[in-house]
Design a protein around this motif. Structure first.
Motif, PDB file in Angstrom:
ATOM      1  N   CYS A   1      78.311 -53.416 -16.321  1.00 40.86           N
ATOM      2  CA  CYS A   1      79.226 -54.384 -15.695  1.00 40.86           C
ATOM      3  C   CYS A   1      80.478 -53.711 -15.153  1.00 40.86           C
ATOM      4  CB  CYS A   1      79.617 -55.472 -16.694  1.00 40.86           C
ATOM      5  SG  CYS A   1      78.272 -56.591 -17.093  1.00 40.86           S
ATOM      6  N   HIS A   2      80.357 -52.434 -14.822  1.00 39.13           N
ATOM      7  CA  HIS A   2      81.496 -51.685 -14.295  1.00 39.13           C
ATOM      8  C   HIS A   2      81.956 -52.318 -12.973  1.00 39.13           C
ATOM      9  CE1 HIS A   2      84.209 -48.393 -14.127  1.00 39.13           C
ATOM     10  NE2 HIS A   2      83.649 -47.808 -13.089  1.00 39.13           N
TER      11      HIS A   2
ATOM     12  N   LEU B   1      79.124 -52.697 -21.005  1.00 39.59           N
ATOM     13  CA  LEU B   1      80.273 -52.132 -20.309  1.00 39.59           C
ATOM     14  C   LEU B   1      79.829 -51.187 -19.187  1.00 39.59           C
ATOM     15  CD1 LEU B   1      83.372 -52.057 -20.262  1.00 39.59           C
ATOM     16  CD2 LEU B   1      83.259 -50.110 -21.845  1.00 39.59           C
TER      17      LEU B   1
ATOM     18  N   GLU C   1      84.039 -56.775 -16.972  1.00 37.01           N
ATOM     19  CA  GLU C   1      84.467 -55.497 -17.549  1.00 37.01           C
ATOM     20  C   GLU C   1      85.682 -55.649 -18.471  1.00 37.01           C
ATOM     21  OE1 GLU C   1      85.216 -50.865 -16.199  1.00 37.01           O
ATOM     22  OE2 GLU C   1      85.486 -52.472 -14.717  1.00 37.01           O
TER      23      GLU C   1
END
Length: 236
Positions: free
Chosen positions: A221-222, A218, A227
């Motif tokens: 992969c912002h 998380l 996300e």
């Protein structure tokens, strides 16, 4: 008479020379002008994209000079890029369908488009269409990339959990690179690998290990399409 004939001969030579020069100039203009216009149109398109002037970009793509300078595939690929930047899912889907149905494409054009479509369909859980794109990508000379795509399809679409060790190995190798966390593309790849590992542990009902990988994914992969998928998994 001889003098007259000589003068006419000289005059004819001058006219032919003049016509030849005009022809050379015309050929030069016809060769240089399209290149000049192509460069100018390209700059206009990239400027419109960079300033997020999407309506203006559409006008450029549909203009006479853009149609004259660029082939349909290149124009429609640029339009697809515009829709992707806008995040307009409906327009993206329609554009993929239109390009695959209406455009005549070489293998060199079709495979890169299918790759791009594959990830879009996978991220939007349209697994049937993703499988169609994957079958096109079998012809990709880069079989390493195709193998990664196949693994992603196995995990996300078919919910398989037999790729944990291989993806862990890829993840460890990626983390050793100097720019692993500073380069955005590598950081996102790390997050995707962590997401895929976390998913597989979820399938194996190992909630603790699954959440550990998903929480790390998380962070990496912002602001990516992954996300919301990761957030959904963490809520389960």
């Amino acid at each position: 008479m001889r003098r007259k004939f000589k003068n006419e001969h000289i005059l004819g030579g001058i006219i032919l020379t003049g016509l030849f020069i005009i022809l050379i100039i015309a050929i030069g203009i016809l060769w240089i002008f399209p290149k000049f216009m192509k460069q100018r149109i390209y700059k206009k398109m990239t400027d419109a994209l960079s300033h997020k002037e999407y309506a203006e970009l559409d006008q450029i793509l549909d203009s006479f000079w853009c149609t004259f300078s660029y082939k349909p595939y290149n124009r429609e690929f640029m339009r697809l890029t515009s829709y992707t930047m806008q995040g307009d899912r409906k327009k993206i889907e329609e554009q993929y369908e239109s390009m695959f149905q209406k455009l005549r494409m070489s293998k060199k054009q079709k495979v890169p488009l299918a790759k791009r479509a594959f990830y879009f369909y996978l991220e939007t859980s349209q697994f049937g269409k993703a499988q169609e794109m994957l079958s096109i990508c079998k012809e990709d000379p880069n079989q390493n990339e195709y193998h990664v795509m196949q693994m992603m399809y196995d995990i996300l679409a078919e919910k398989k959990s037999n790729h944990i060790q291989e993806i862990k190995k890829n993840l460890d190798q990626l983390k050793t690179q100097k720019d692993a966390f500073t380069k955005e593309a590598n950081r996102v790849r790390i997050g995707v690998y962590e997401f895929l590992i976390g998913l597989q542990y979820h399938y194996l009902h190992n909630t603790k290990t699954s959440h550990s990988y998903l929480e790390s994914a998380l962070k990496h992969c912002h602001h990516t399409p992954y996300e919301p998928m990761i957030q959904e998994m963490l809520r389960q």
